[in-house]
Design a protein around this motif. Structure first.
Motif, mmCIF file in Angstrom:
data_model
loop_
_atom_site.group_PDB
_atom_site.id
_atom_site.type_symbol
_atom_site.label_atom_id
_atom_site.label_comp_id
_atom_site.label_asym_id
_atom_site.label_seq_id
_atom_site.Cartn_x
_atom_site.Cartn_y
_atom_site.Cartn_z
ATOM 1 N N ASP B 49 0.812 -1.278 0.014
ATOM 2 C CA ASP B 49 0.023 -0.050 -0.076
ATOM 3 C C ASP B 49 0.869 1.278 -0.013
ATOM 4 O O ASP B 49 0.735 2.268 -0.791
ATOM 5 N N LEU B 50 1.954 1.288 0.681
ATOM 6 C CA LEU B 50 2.949 2.482 0.575
ATOM 7 C C LEU B 50 3.614 2.664 -0.764
ATOM 8 O O LEU B 50 3.704 3.749 -1.186
ATOM 9 N N PRO B 87 -6.572 5.472 0.764
ATOM 10 C CA PRO B 87 -7.742 4.840 1.580
ATOM 11 C C PRO B 87 -7.032 3.470 2.036
ATOM 12 O O PRO B 87 -7.454 3.419 3.552
ATOM 13 N N LEU B 88 -6.564 2.618 1.429
ATOM 14 C CA LEU B 88 -6.090 1.365 2.144
ATOM 15 C C LEU B 88 -4.949 1.419 3.140
ATOM 16 O O LEU B 88 -4.961 0.899 4.162
ATOM 17 N N LEU B 89 -4.091 2.460 2.764
ATOM 18 C CA LEU B 89 -2.839 2.508 3.810
ATOM 19 C C LEU B 89 -3.294 3.330 4.940
ATOM 20 O O LEU B 89 -2.943 2.680 6.082
ATOM 21 N N ILE B 90 -4.464 4.097 5.109
ATOM 22 C CA ILE B 90 -4.705 4.979 6.113
ATOM 23 C C ILE B 90 -5.669 4.393 7.023
ATOM 24 O O ILE B 90 -5.688 4.126 8.192
ATOM 25 N N LEU B 91 -6.713 3.577 6.210
ATOM 26 C CA LEU B 91 -7.649 2.993 6.988
ATOM 27 C C LEU B 91 -7.629 1.379 7.100
ATOM 28 O O LEU B 91 -8.206 0.679 8.121
ATOM 29 N N ASN B 92 -6.803 0.653 6.500
ATOM 30 C CA ASN B 92 -6.788 -0.807 6.608
ATOM 31 C C ASN B 92 -5.126 -1.266 6.847
ATOM 32 O O ASN B 92 -4.893 -1.911 8.103
ATOM 33 N N SER B 93 -4.269 -1.118 6.062
ATOM 34 C CA SER B 93 -3.149 -1.757 6.591
ATOM 35 C C SER B 93 -2.190 -1.105 7.325
ATOM 36 O O SER B 93 -1.416 -1.394 8.110
ATOM 37 N N GLY B 94 -2.455 0.210 7.511
ATOM 38 C CA GLY B 94 -1.448 1.336 8.255
ATOM 39 C C GLY B 94 -2.085 0.886 9.893
ATOM 40 O O GLY B 94 -1.121 0.305 10.625
ATOM 41 N N PRO B 95 -3.303 1.040 10.223
ATOM 42 C CA PRO B 95 -3.732 0.700 11.493
ATOM 43 C C PRO B 95 -3.418 -0.857 12.037
ATOM 44 O O PRO B 95 -3.135 -1.131 13.072
ATOM 45 N N VAL B 120 -16.029 -2.653 8.464
ATOM 46 C CA VAL B 120 -16.615 -1.810 7.173
ATOM 47 C C VAL B 120 -15.283 -1.397 6.344
ATOM 48 O O VAL B 120 -15.286 -1.348 5.161
ATOM 49 N N VAL B 121 -14.416 -0.858 7.062
ATOM 50 C CA VAL B 121 -13.184 -0.078 6.288
ATOM 51 C C VAL B 121 -12.497 -1.445 5.586
ATOM 52 O O VAL B 121 -12.143 -1.176 4.555
#
Lengths: 314, 367
Positions: B49-50, B87-95, B120-121
């Motif tokens: 994602d990065l 959106p994936l980096l911030i909401l999914n893989s990052g967290p 949901v994310v």
């Protein structure tokens, strides 16, 4: 003059090395260069006066030398191909006509000798381009073979209408002989009582009555030049240069070879056929069905060739 | 140019790898892979994602410098690059990576709401598959449909279809409660009721609360640990719990003096299986468009136009178009028929196909 011979030769080499024609067959390349000279004759005369070219020599002499050099090169390059074409023909069917009086080897020798003289004539030489293409692509073997196997209209015309009961292979050899002799029609000769000046088929193409007389005299005269080849064969070979409208129904071989010669004159070997495109032969025959009258093709034969090409993906 | 080509090849490789990673992320849950292996997938998901986020930024800047950002974002599917990166980096893989690095190993019932929000994310994760659209060009090459027109149409129709499916999946996860989450809630309620029953019946039986609780809970397969008044009634099987459960897989429910730690692996496996189904539906759809639809489009439109165009432009090109009788009344084939039956015969009559030399060709003769 000999010091210019080398320069003319190098000039011709320069023209022939042009990327547009360097991969063309020598006969086509020769025609392209001759067309170029004929179209630009006046401008070339001026240019040839410069020291870069041929200063001090009359332009007409240079033109003649160029034509001579081109002819020599073309003949040197094409003759071996024609000779191997002759060697590939089985002349047994001719030998059989004379009940073995002339051996097949004899025919190979006299044809080689005859073609060496014939090829000097520019128009006759030009016709060998299509003949060689026909041979190289095995077009006769393919079309005659499949037509005879299927008894298609081409077979009907060649065998029944022309009343020539040769087997498939013999017929192919017969047609190859016609291709070899076809260019004879362009040799100019006196044909008394028809003409006391030198004439060839071009002089009689548009006069049906005189054309028949010409064909009759011409073929008889040729038959004397090549013992063992009948006047009928010469007659048919000369007719291969005529459109269907000038021919009789029984001249089926001539009508067939007239089409094939046109097909293979500017034959383009498509390396890769685009997806969604028809095959080259099928496309050509299909287009020519529309142009049959314009080019003087036999429409019935064209239809059959179109079907054969389509069915066999040629 | 060579560097640009290398970079493009690297991105193509990343697209392929990210699809494999997306598949494995769900597959690892379905097949109960160990936490170590699943953690590798969490890290790799973050790295991809990065990479794609950096790629989007670089492309945006490069196009922005040439004042082509809008064209890139709208017409050249920059929006697909965007949706499948930030959106994936911030909401999914990052967290996920942050929680993993923080060493959190359980989720409490209060945190369960956050997990649900993350679910949901998580649906956004499917947008990774949108990247597949970018490699349609490769399928084109494999399938010999290098026509830009065919590729463009396939891209458009594939993007619309895939995006519609993804949008529907996201909408469903936002608007409706995941049935498996409901099962999770029901399970929590079930244990609470048992706990209530144990506490109520305590007075009348000779068994103590602890003994009674042990009897009730010891055969519950998904129950990893039960604590009563800070004393382990059913202790952790440390080895089993830590090898196969990460922070998302253990739910802690507190009720009166009880604390239940139960495994969500079964429920997660069912959800992951459903996501795998979605993943494969989209993959098959993209492949079907790329192979079947592109071929159909090429055969019935772009190939025909390609041949007609070539015949119109090149004087020595005289091949006819193969007419498909099923579509002969279509405008494209009507043009092709005209080209075959009128244009080519006229062209052969009129156009001189003989090659020509020019005086310019002669003038560079050195003598």
């Amino acid at each position: 003059m000999s010091q210019y011979q080398e320069k003319v030769s190098s000039f011709v080499s320069h023209l022939l090395s042009n990327p547009g024609i360097q991969n063309d067959c020598p006969i086509i390349a020769e025609q392209t260069v001759l067309n170029f000279i004929s179209t630009n004759r006046e401008k070339l005369k001026e240019n040839f006066k410069s020291p870069q070219f041929f200063a001090g020599v009359p332009a007409s002499t240079i033109f003649q030398m160029i034509a001579e050099d081109l002819r020599r090169r073309t003949i040197d390059s094409v003759l071996p191909d024609i000779e191997s074409m002759i060697e590939s023909i089985d002349f047994t069917f001719l030998s059989d006509i004379y009940k073995g009086k002339y051996s097949p080897d004899y025919y190979v020798q006299i044809f080689k000798k005859y073609i060496k003289e014939l090829i000097i004539n520019a128009e006759a030489r030009s016709g060998f381009n299509s003949s060689l293409n026909i041979i190289k692509s095995n077009a006769l073997e393919r079309y005659v073979g499949i037509s005879f196997a299927r008894h298609s209209p081409l077979y009907f015309e060649l065998v029944r209408v022309q009343r020539n009961n040769l087997h498939t292979e013999e017929y192919v050899n017969y047609l190859k002989v016609l291709l070899l002799l076809r260019g004879s029609a362009f040799i100019k000769e006196e044909l008394p009582p028809l003409s006391n000046s030198k004439v060839n088929i071009v002089n009689y193409k548009n006069d049906q009555r005189l054309l028949e007389q010409y064909l009759d005299l011409r073929s008889k005269k040729f038959a004397k030049v090549l013992p063992g080849v009948t006047a009928e064969i010469f007659d048919m070979a000369i007719k291969c240069n005529l459109p269907a409208t000038h021919l009789k129904p029984e001249d089926a071989s001539a009508r067939f070879l007239y089409i094939m010669s046109q097909r293979f004159q500017n034959y383009q070997d498509y390396k890769k056929i685009d997806r969604g495109a028809e095959t080259p032969d099928k496309s050509w025959f299909s287009i020519m069905r529309k142009n049959a009258k314009y080019y003087g093709f036999d429409k019935r034969l064209l239809e059959d060739l179109f079907m054969l090409a389509g069915d066999n993906k040629w | 140019m060579r560097k640009y080509k290398l970079l493009e090849n690297f991105i193509f490789l990343c697209i392929i790898l990210v699809l494999v990673q997306t598949f494995l992320e769900d597959f690892s849950v379905v097949r109960s892979w160990s936490v170590d292996k699943r953690n590798i997938l969490i890290i790799s998901g973050f790295v991809f994602d990065l990479i794609f986020s950096i790629e989007f930024v670089v492309r945006s800047i490069a196009n922005g410098v040439n004042r082509k950002f809008t064209d890139y974002f709208v017409n050249r599917r920059g929006w697909v690059d965007f949706l499948s990166s930030f959106p994936l980096l911030i909401l999914n893989s990052g967290p996920s990576l942050l929680v993993f690095l923080a060493g959190v190993n359980t989720v409490s019932l209060t945190g369960f709401g956050i997990v649900n929000a993350l679910k949901v994310v998580k649906a956004i994760r499917v947008t990774r598959i949108l990247r597949l659209i970018r490699i349609i060009k490769i399928f084109g090459k494999i399938h010999n449909t290098e026509s830009a027109m065919a590729q463009h149409h396939t891209s458009v129709i594939t993007t619309i279809s895939v995006f519609s499916i993804i949008l529907t999946l996201i909408m469903f996860s936002v608007l409706f409660v995941n049935p498996y989450s409901q099962i999770m809630n029901d399970k929590a309620e079930h244990y609470k009721k048992i706990a209530d029953t144990i506490l109520e019946t305590d007075q009348d039986t000779i068994l103590t609360v602890k003994e009674n609780a042990r009897l009730h809970f010891k055969n519950q397969k998904d129950l990893l640990r039960v604590v009563y008044n800070e004393e382990d009634l059913i202790p952790y099987n440390e080895e089993l719990a830590s090898e196969y459960h990460n922070f998302e897989d253990i739910l802690v429910v507190k009720h009166k003096n009880f604390e239940f730690h139960f495994s969500l692996l079964g429920i997660h496996a069912k959800t992951a299986f459903q996501q795998l189904q979605n993943f494969f539906i989209i993959i098959v759809l993209v492949l079907a468009f790329s192979f079947v639809y592109t071929r159909h489009f090429a055969q019935s439109i772009s190939d025909v136009m390609h041949i007609v165009n070539k015949g119109l432009r090149k004087k020595e090109y005289n091949l006819q178009v193969k007419i498909d009788e099923r579509y002969e009344d279509h405008a494209v084939y009507r043009i092709a028929r005209f080209y075959n039956e009128a244009y080519l015969p006229a062209k052969i009559k009129k156009v001189n196909t003989k090659k020509e030399l020019s005086l310019k060709d002669m003038m560079n003769f050195k003598g």
